[in-house]
Enzyme design. Structure first.
Site, PDB file in Angstrom:
ATOM      1  CB  VAL A  71      13.585 -17.010  13.277  1.00  0.00           C
ATOM      2  CG1 VAL A  71      12.423 -17.934  12.999  1.00  0.00           C
ATOM      3  CG2 VAL A  71      13.781 -16.825  14.757  1.00  0.00           C
TER       4      VAL A  71
ATOM      5  CG  LEU B  19      20.903 -10.924  15.118  1.00  0.00           C
ATOM      6  CD1 LEU B  19      21.230 -11.716  16.372  1.00  0.00           C
ATOM      7  CD2 LEU B  19      22.165 -10.287  14.574  1.00  0.00           C
ATOM      8  CG  HIS B  20      14.054 -13.519  16.048  1.00  0.00           C
ATOM      9  ND1 HIS B  20      13.087 -13.403  17.016  1.00  0.00           N
ATOM     10  CD2 HIS B  20      14.721 -14.664  16.324  1.00  0.00           C
ATOM     11  CE1 HIS B  20      13.154 -14.448  17.838  1.00  0.00           C
ATOM     12  NE2 HIS B  20      14.141 -15.224  17.431  1.00  0.00           N
ATOM     13  CB  ALA B  21      12.629  -9.497  18.612  1.00  0.00           C
TER      14      ALA B  21
ATOM     15  CB  SER C  69      18.349  -8.396  18.191  1.00  0.00           C
ATOM     16  OG  SER C  69      18.406  -8.848  16.863  1.00  0.00           O
TER      17      SER C  69
END
Length: 97
Positions: free
Chosen positions: A15, A17-19, A22
């Site tokens: 998915v 560089l999501h939560a 990050s």
């Protein structure tokens, strides 16, 4: 003595560089004295890799190239650590995400 370093790595995380990735990236970046910046293109715009808000706002997708640059006493180590984290899929392989 201040050094500079640059590198790039392809984001393979499913998915991007999501939560969670990050948070891992910024937490790692904060461990270095050097300024550490990332970008989605070689010419920028460059953002502070130590800012979770800015990193998440980047919304880098799977398959995109993440460019990394650093300046400071531990610049090469910082670039190596970030590119290694991305190559390792943010240490999330097989965790059921």
């Amino acid at each position: 003595m201040s050094e500079t370093a640059e590198g790039s790595v392809v984001i393979t995380h499913d998915v991007g560089l999501h939560a969670r990735p990050s948070v891992k990236l910024t937490k790692l970046a904060k461990g270095f004295a050097s300024t550490l910046e990332i970008a989605g293109a070689a010419h920028g715009p460059w953002i502070d890799a130590k800012s979770i808000v800015k990193v998440m706002a980047m919304k880098a997708k799977q398959g995109s190239t993440l460019f990394v640059r650093a300046a400071g006493a531990d610049a090469q180590a910082a670039v190596d650590a970030v590119t290694s984290l991305v190559r390792r899929d943010f240490d999330e392989a097989g965790d059921g995400h």
